[in-house]
Scaffold this active site. Structure first.
Site, PDB file in Angstrom:
ATOM      1  N   GLY A   1      22.846  38.920  -2.734  1.00 52.23           N
ATOM      2  CA  GLY A   1      23.656  38.716  -1.546  1.00 52.23           C
ATOM      3  C   GLY A   1      24.982  39.447  -1.632  1.00 52.23           C
TER       4      GLY A   1
ATOM      5  CD  GLN B   1      26.354  28.149   0.723  1.00 53.48           C
ATOM      6  OE1 GLN B   1      25.564  27.227   0.826  1.00 53.48           O
ATOM      7  NE2 GLN B   1      26.673  28.670  -0.451  1.00 53.48           N
TER       8      GLN B   1
ATOM      9  CB  ALA C   1      16.439  34.981  -1.797  1.00 54.27           C
TER      10      ALA C   1
ATOM     11  CB  CYS D   1      41.672  21.139 -13.227  1.00 55.42           C
ATOM     12  SG  CYS D   1      43.104  20.498 -12.370  1.00 55.42           S
TER      13      CYS D   1
END
Length: 461
Positions: A69, A177, A195, A320
């Protein structure tokens, strides 16, 4: 062990596994060759391209397969910018794009181009009118994700695409997404996807470029994939990616509704079960399987490790948990709390019982981390005579500066101030977020003479 990080990589779909194994036997030859084995491989590649194009909503000859991607994003952006270099050199992106888009923008800027970032609101969405205003003269390309990878917020792609069409600017949509949940609405010009986000194998990306879009592939030319993705195609993985995309689409309506109900339960219950929590992202216009929340006074890395110890795999945008010690650019652009950040993204098939157990475990895990860090109680102490205090948190990382602020806010009278000295980038987000959550007044920040930044908070209650 419940795996709650599908936004990073979804488990391999059973259909992908079956297609992958079958095509290892049938799709190993060069699809560019004319002999029998090559023709068989070409048939598989063409069928995969047609299936993927149908899911994307484009013509098969508009879609190519890439090695990832990220490569699809980089190839799409560089090719579109090069194809429209006579128009201008300005790239417009949202402030919450995936890092692959932002990195491509950095490369473009380093080569002399201009990048304009459109800000987002506290929900993580751009305003369509603000995006339209950014499409000024000399804009070669605009980029907008269909849905955010960290908080799940859906973007107004259709409205932005209409604005881009009116301005004569092509729009590249990163649909990594969302593509498994459905096609992207609107008149986009280019689209990318990956994918492994929908249950296909890793190492396969999609790049769709509509006919009529000026596009000049960059890098050495290659006869493969219309010259847009050089190198021998990983045909078994491509076949598995296309087959799994078709399969997850067939299941998307029912599974999306089921997972949305589970996520709604998490969104509602976490603030009830855990004090001082901010659930971020749009509560309605969002992906069905993803929810993100941040916990005050919590070290994100420790929180994720403790949840892993309890059997839950989750992700985080907290500084963090980052080697750079800077908060996620998405959380920073939204202006929300970054410390103790947890992203839960449920894969298909997640059992309701696993979500219930997560909700049962989370309060104790957060309380344990807060106790070890010496986090304060909810109510400030009685006011002391001092009207102002200075807290030196230089060299201390999140969430310590906020914890130290919370411990002393009650030591100044209402109207008094606490100045926190901090060189932790996360404090720029987390101190204002703490003020909003606890009803205190954030006055502002300025450079500290001793290094770092001085953040001033006035006690309001």
């Amino acid at each position: 062990m419940p795996y709650f990080d599908a936004a990073s990589a979804a488990p391999l779909h059973p259909v992908a596994r079956q297609a992958l194994l079958a095509s290892l036997d049938e799709g190993w030859a060069d699809p560019a060759r004319l002999y029998r084995e090559g023709r068989r491989a070409r048939l598989l590649l063409d069928a995969a391209r047609e299936a993927a194009a149908e899911a994307v909503g484009c013509r098969p000859d508009e879609l190519v397969f890439t090695p990832s991607g990220t490569r699809a994003v980089h190839a799409g952006i560089s090719g579109a910018l090069a194809g429209r270099r006579r128009v201008g050199n300005r790239l417009v992106v949202s402030a919450v794009e995936h890092s692959s888009v932002l990195h491509a923008g950095e490369t473009h800027a380093a080569a002399g181009g201009t990048v304009t970032e459109v800000p987002v609101g506290r929900s993580g969405a751009v305003a369509a009118d603000a995006f339209a205003e950014a499409l000024g003269e000399g804009t070669a390309l605009a980029c907008l994700q269909s849905a955010n990878h960290e908080v799940g917020t859906e973007q107004p792609v259709a409205q932005v695409a209409e604005a881009c069409r009116a301005a004569g600017v092509p729009l590249l949509v990163d649909a990594a997404q969302s593509l498994g949940w459905g096609p992207v609405d609107g008149g986009w010009s280019l689209l990318t996807a990956s994918a492994h986000k929908w249950g296909g194998p890793a190492g396969v990306g999609l790049l769709a470029v509509r006919k009529g879009v000026r596009f000049a592939p960059q890098g050495p030319s290659d006869e493969r994939e219309s010259g847009r993705a050089p190198g021998f195609e990983n045909l078994p993985a491509i076949v598995a990616a296309a087959a799994s995309l078709r399969a997850v689409r067939a299941e998307a309506a029912a599974e999306g509704a089921r997972l949305r109900a589970l996520v709604d339960r998490i969104r509602a219950r976490v603030p009830e079960l855990v004090p001082d929590v901010e659930v971020v992202g749009d509560p309605v216009h969002r992906l069905p399987h993803l929810v993100t929340f941040s916990c005050l006074y919590v070290d994100g890395e420790t929180l994720l490790s403790e949840l892993d110890r309890e059997g839950f795999s989750v992700s985080s945008g907290s500084s963090c948990t980052s080697s750079t010690l800077t908060p996620s650019h998405v959380l920073r652009a939204m202006g929300v709390l970054s410390e103790g950040n947890v992203r839960v993204s449920l894969p298909a098939g997640t059992a309701a019982e696993d979500v219930d157990r997560f909700l049962a475990v989370l309060p104790g895990v957060v309380a344990g981390v807060r106790e070890r860090l010496g986090a304060p109680g909810a109510a400030p102490s009685a006011a002391a005579p001092s009207g102002s205090l200075v807290v030196d948190s230089l060299g201390k990382r999140c969430p310590i500066p906020v914890i130290e602020l919370a411990k002393v806010i009650g030591d100044v009278p209402v109207g008094g101030t606490v100045t926190v000295l901090s060189d932790d980038e996360a404090a720029r987000l987390d101190i204002p977020a703490w003020c909003e959550m606890r009803g205190q007044e954030y006055v502002g920040a300025s450079p500290s003479p001793g290094g770092g930044t001085a953040y001033v908070v006035r006690r309001a209650s």
